[in-house]
Design an enzyme around this catalytic site. Structure first.
Site, PDB file in Angstrom:
ATOM      1  N   ASP A 272       0.927  -1.456  -0.349  1.00  0.00           N
ATOM      2  CA  ASP A 272       0.149   0.321  -0.316  1.00  0.00           C
ATOM      3  C   ASP A 272       0.706   0.788  -0.277  1.00  0.00           C
ATOM      4  O   ASP A 272       0.701   2.016  -1.210  1.00  0.00           O
ATOM      5  CB  ASP A 272      -1.253  -0.071   0.870  1.00  0.00           C
ATOM      6  CG  ASP A 272      -2.139  -0.590   0.604  1.00  0.00           C
ATOM      7  OD1 ASP A 272      -2.096  -1.543   0.587  1.00  0.00           O
ATOM      8  OD2 ASP A 272      -3.150  -0.142   1.751  1.00  0.00           O
TER       9      ASP A 272
ATOM     10  N   ASN B  94      -4.696  -2.068  -4.654  1.00  0.00           N
ATOM     11  CA  ASN B  94      -5.864  -2.138  -3.521  1.00  0.00           C
ATOM     12  C   ASN B  94      -5.562  -1.400  -2.373  1.00  0.00           C
ATOM     13  O   ASN B  94      -6.655  -1.600  -1.576  1.00  0.00           O
ATOM     14  CB  ASN B  94      -6.603  -3.606  -3.667  1.00  0.00           C
ATOM     15  CG  ASN B  94      -7.422  -3.976  -2.777  1.00  0.00           C
ATOM     16  OD1 ASN B  94      -8.463  -2.612  -3.189  1.00  0.00           O
ATOM     17  ND2 ASN B  94      -8.041  -5.196  -2.253  1.00  0.00           N
TER      18      ASN B  94
ATOM     19  N   ASP C  14     -10.779  -1.130  11.686  1.00  0.00           N
ATOM     20  CA  ASP C  14      -9.840  -2.688  10.810  1.00  0.00           C
ATOM     21  C   ASP C  14      -9.744  -3.680  11.821  1.00  0.00           C
ATOM     22  O   ASP C  14      -9.551  -4.130  12.163  1.00  0.00           O
ATOM     23  CB  ASP C  14      -8.428  -1.759  11.040  1.00  0.00           C
ATOM     24  CG  ASP C  14      -8.997  -0.950   9.359  1.00  0.00           C
ATOM     25  OD1 ASP C  14      -9.924  -1.642   8.776  1.00  0.00           O
ATOM     26  OD2 ASP C  14      -8.269  -0.291   8.939  1.00  0.00           O
TER      27      ASP C  14
ATOM     28  N   GLU D  84     -11.012  -4.789   1.572  1.00  0.00           N
ATOM     29  CA  GLU D  84     -10.340  -5.715   0.303  1.00  0.00           C
ATOM     30  C   GLU D  84     -11.297  -6.733   0.488  1.00  0.00           C
ATOM     31  O   GLU D  84     -10.963  -7.369  -1.127  1.00  0.00           O
ATOM     32  CB  GLU D  84      -9.081  -6.513   1.538  1.00  0.00           C
ATOM     33  CG  GLU D  84      -8.064  -5.268   1.585  1.00  0.00           C
ATOM     34  CD  GLU D  84      -7.822  -4.268   2.664  1.00  0.00           C
ATOM     35  OE1 GLU D  84      -9.173  -3.885   2.528  1.00  0.00           O
ATOM     36  OE2 GLU D  84      -7.530  -3.132   3.162  1.00  0.00           O
TER      37      GLU D  84
ATOM     38  N   HIS E  15      -5.376  -8.836   3.551  1.00  0.00           N
ATOM     39  CA  HIS E  15      -4.543  -9.004   4.455  1.00  0.00           C
ATOM     40  C   HIS E  15      -4.435  -8.936   6.033  1.00  0.00           C
ATOM     41  O   HIS E  15      -4.017  -9.803   6.776  1.00  0.00           O
ATOM     42  CB  HIS E  15      -3.184  -7.934   4.161  1.00  0.00           C
ATOM     43  CG  HIS E  15      -4.270  -6.515   4.932  1.00  0.00           C
ATOM     44  ND1 HIS E  15      -3.908  -5.307   5.440  1.00  0.00           N
ATOM     45  CD2 HIS E  15      -5.272  -6.285   4.467  1.00  0.00           C
ATOM     46  CE1 HIS E  15      -4.296  -4.390   5.381  1.00  0.00           C
ATOM     47  NE2 HIS E  15      -5.308  -5.030   4.680  1.00  0.00           N
ATOM     48  N   ARG E  16      -6.039  -8.408   6.699  1.00  0.00           N
ATOM     49  CA  ARG E  16      -6.832  -8.767   7.619  1.00  0.00           C
ATOM     50  C   ARG E  16      -7.382 -10.012   7.521  1.00  0.00           C
ATOM     51  O   ARG E  16      -7.179 -10.897   8.804  1.00  0.00           O
ATOM     52  CB  ARG E  16      -7.432  -7.543   8.088  1.00  0.00           C
ATOM     53  CG  ARG E  16      -6.417  -6.040   8.601  1.00  0.00           C
ATOM     54  CD  ARG E  16      -7.120  -4.808   8.427  1.00  0.00           C
ATOM     55  NE  ARG E  16      -7.099  -3.750   7.869  1.00  0.00           N
ATOM     56  CZ  ARG E  16      -5.513  -3.445   8.608  1.00  0.00           C
ATOM     57  NH1 ARG E  16      -4.924  -4.392   9.665  1.00  0.00           N
ATOM     58  NH2 ARG E  16      -4.883  -2.376   8.438  1.00  0.00           N
TER      59      ARG E  16
ATOM     60  N   LYS F  40       0.530  -6.134   2.137  1.00  0.00           N
ATOM     61  CA  LYS F  40      -0.348  -5.228   1.460  1.00  0.00           C
ATOM     62  C   LYS F  40       0.185  -4.082   3.178  1.00  0.00           C
ATOM     63  O   LYS F  40       1.048  -2.422   2.661  1.00  0.00           O
ATOM     64  CB  LYS F  40      -1.992  -5.350   1.752  1.00  0.00           C
ATOM     65  CG  LYS F  40      -2.892  -3.952   0.998  1.00  0.00           C
ATOM     66  CD  LYS F  40      -4.441  -4.541   1.385  1.00  0.00           C
ATOM     67  CE  LYS F  40      -5.300  -3.258   1.162  1.00  0.00           C
ATOM     68  NZ  LYS F  40      -5.094  -1.798   1.656  1.00  0.00           N
TER      69      LYS F  40
HETATM   70  O1  LIG Z   1      -7.979   6.996   6.059  1.00  0.00           O
HETATM   71  C1  LIG Z   1      -7.248   5.909   6.371  1.00  0.00           C
HETATM   72  O2  LIG Z   1      -6.291   5.540   6.472  1.00  0.00           O
HETATM   73  C2  LIG Z   1      -8.186   4.697   7.086  1.00  0.00           C
HETATM   74  C3  LIG Z   1      -9.250   4.293   7.212  1.00  0.00           C
HETATM   75  C4  LIG Z   1     -10.787   3.516   7.207  1.00  0.00           C
HETATM   76  O3  LIG Z   1     -11.483   2.828   6.115  1.00  0.00           O
HETATM   77  P1  LIG Z   1     -13.138   3.923   5.762  1.00  0.00           P
HETATM   78  O4  LIG Z   1     -12.946   5.076   6.306  1.00  0.00           O
HETATM   79  O5  LIG Z   1     -13.094   3.544   4.573  1.00  0.00           O
HETATM   80  O6  LIG Z   1     -13.813   2.985   6.384  1.00  0.00           O
HETATM   81  C5  LIG Z   1      -9.012   2.089   7.212  1.00  0.00           C
HETATM   82  O7  LIG Z   1     -10.569   0.744   7.349  1.00  0.00           O
HETATM   83  C6  LIG Z   1      -8.623   2.291   6.326  1.00  0.00           C
HETATM   84  O8  LIG Z   1      -8.163   0.595   6.581  1.00  0.00           O
HETATM   85  C7  LIG Z   1      -7.528   3.243   6.405  1.00  0.00           C
HETATM   86  C1  LIG Z   2      -9.430  -1.276   5.067  1.00  0.00           C
HETATM   87  C2  LIG Z   2      -7.579  -1.247   4.384  1.00  0.00           C
HETATM   88  O1  LIG Z   2      -7.689  -0.452   3.728  1.00  0.00           O
HETATM   89  P1  LIG Z   2      -7.663   0.563   2.236  1.00  0.00           P
HETATM   90  O2  LIG Z   2      -8.834   1.078   2.567  1.00  0.00           O
HETATM   91  O3  LIG Z   2      -7.369   1.299   2.447  1.00  0.00           O
HETATM   92  O4  LIG Z   2      -7.159  -0.010   1.010  1.00  0.00           O
HETATM   93  C3  LIG Z   2      -7.832  -1.916   5.529  1.00  0.00           C
HETATM   94  O5  LIG Z   2      -6.225  -1.491   5.648  1.00  0.00           O
HETATM   95  O6  LIG Z   2      -7.720  -2.664   6.328  1.00  0.00           O
END
Ligand SMILES: O=C(O)C1=C[C@@H](OP(=O)(O)O)[C@@H](O)[C@H](O)C1
Ligand SMILES: C=C(OP(=O)(O)O)C(=O)O
Length: 442
Positions: free
Chosen positions: A56, A97, A330, A358, A402-403, A427
């Site tokens: 990422d 992704n 998360d 994801e 990944h999670r 990721k």
């Molecule tokens: O702004 C961020 O860094 C993130 C916001 C969250 O997403 P959502 O706002 O879509 O829930 C989270 O799930 C993602 O891993 C990172």
């Molecule tokens: C949802 C996630 O990431 P992103 O939305 O940035 O792909 C994550 O890291 O769990």
């Protein structure tokens, strides 16, 4: 733990009987991606230390390079020379992704006066971006969908006439849309204040706090208020410009920490993670409240957090929970797998955003927990998990998420299991399984 990688497509985990030790966290994904983009837009040079090195973070780094932003690695540090305008005005950008990368890049690139094509992996093309595009179009953004309306891939062309009306954005599918607009403030608040009103519910709120805190570190203040009708409003004064802070250190990843903190609870610990403590800016630091409520012992310093308990072997059973996880979507996945060991049925509420991440995480979590023997009810935005009397061994599918891989590794605290496609952890945490093995014993 003896972790035997029998083939690159799966990993067999032996039962984890105990875990203890220290873990130095990789840099936060959320902070790394934000800091890279803000540094790229800032006047001056920023030296970033502690930056995450993962799929990422690479998406954002490569995207900025494709836009001509000078980015150089010196040992463990990255030097970024920023400017309010990117030098290259035409590029094909691969966003993998990474939801955070694509959503924050689109909001910036829409006003760069260039032509950019953004595409990702097939799942990215199923992740919504329509609410962001709808918010940007009244400002003159020229964004077209190359395949399906509302989803990447996208073509961005130079913006046309601007309107100064408040920007209206929905925040109920992802907070990243609002983050994207706020971070574009220097491009949007040139002659007039940037005013952003959030329509409907705003989910994942701590990520907005994080965006605002980091923008402040780069010299831009976001003010919060409410309209007369109670709508949350965010304002950035006209003339906002990011200024390079010189040096910027990326704190450890609080979501990645959750697996090791849970391990400290399930396998006894103490497990101490370094890089995330009471000064942490990320919302997922609040996962420690979940662990405390489950009955684990949590201690914290400014830059570390430690968890211990009697461990499952010593009679520890996480207390059952019925909890709203909207603020930590998360780390909530870690809690869902811990529910396998709880002393009663557990409910995760208000996790509807899982459906567009994801993978469809509600469906995937339900399917895989059931393989281990749990009785699971999956609703549109909740999961009810009744732990099994005896866990069944299983081969866990990870859905390129990944999670899924990292959270399900914790089930090995009760039963040996197989994790399919363990490499998907790249990721956000490429050496996750090596780090897990270093702390655990079978
Ligand atoms: O702004 C961020 O860094 C993130 C916001 C969250 O997403 P959502 O706002 O879509 O829930 C989270 O799930 C993602 O891993 C990172
Ligand atoms: C949802 C996630 O990431 P992103 O939305 O940035 O792909 C994550 O890291 O769990």
């Amino acid at each position: 733990m003896s972790a035997a990688a029998t083939a690159s497509s799966f990993l067999d985990l032996a039962t984890i009987r105990s875990a203890r030790g220290d873990l130095y966290l990789p840099g936060s994904k959320s902070v790394s991606i934000r800091a890279l983009l803000l540094a790229a837009l800032a006047d001056g040079e920023t030296c970033l230390s502690g930056l995450l090195d993962s799929d990422d973070a690479r998406v954002m780094r490569e995207a900025l390079k494709a836009c001509g932003v000078p980015l150089q690695q010196h040992g463990d540090e990255w030097q970024v020379r920023g400017a309010a305008r990117f030098p290259i005005r035409e590029a094909d950008i691969f966003v993998g992704n990474s939801g955070l990368s694509v959503r924050t890049l689109v909001a910036v690139l829409a006003f760069m006066e260039g032509r950019y094509r953004l595409s990702g992996v097939p799942r990215m093309h199923e992740r919504p971006i329509g609410d962001l595009v709808d918010a940007l179009r009244p400002l003159g953004a020229q964004i077209t969908y190359s395949q399906q309306d509302g989803f990447p891939p996208l073509l961005i062309e130079p913006a046309q006439a601007r309107s100064t009306q408040p920007v209206r954005v929905r925040g109920d599918a992802s907070s990243q849309f609002l983050t994207g607009i706020l971070q574009s403030a220097p491009l949007l608040a040139r002659e007039h204040d940037l005013i952003v009103d959030v329509e409907g519910e705003l989910i994942s709120k701590p990520y907005i706090d994080l965006s605002i805190a980091l923008m402040q570190r780069f010299g831009v203040t976001v003010e919060r208020s409410q309209t007369e009708s109670g709508t949350p409003r965010f304002t950035v004064a006209a003339g906002a410009r990011y200024l390079a802070p010189g040096r910027f250190h990326v704190e450890g990843d609080a979501s990645s920490a959750s697996y090791f903190l849970a391990l400290g609870a399930l396998a006894g610990g103490p497990v101490r993670v370094h890089g995330m403590g009471s000064s942490c800016l990320q919302g997922d630091v609040r996962f420690i409240d979940v662990l405390s409520a489950m009955g684990a012992d949590v201690t914290q310093g400014e830059d570390w957090t430690e968890v211990q308990s009697a461990g499952l072997a010593g009679g520890f059973r996480p207390a059952a929970f019925d909890t709203d996880f909207n603020h930590i979507p998360d780390a909530a996945m870690t809690a869902a797998v811990m529910a396998l060991f709880a002393d009663g049925p557990c409910v995760l509420k208000n996790i509807g955003s899982w459906r567009v991440k994801e993978t469809d995480r509600i469906a995937a979590m339900a399917t895989e927990l059931a393989k281990l023997g749990a009785a699971v009810e999956a609703g549109p935005d909740f999961l009810r998990i009744t732990p099994p009397a005896v866990l069944k061994t299983a081969a866990i599918d990870t859905y390129d998420d990944h999670r899924m891989a990292m959270s399900f590794s914790l089930a090995a605290c009760g039963v040996p299991l197989r994790i399919h496609d363990p490499g998907c952890v790249a990721k956000t945490f490429p050496d996750y399984f090596l780090r897990l093995a270093a702390l655990t014993s079978a």
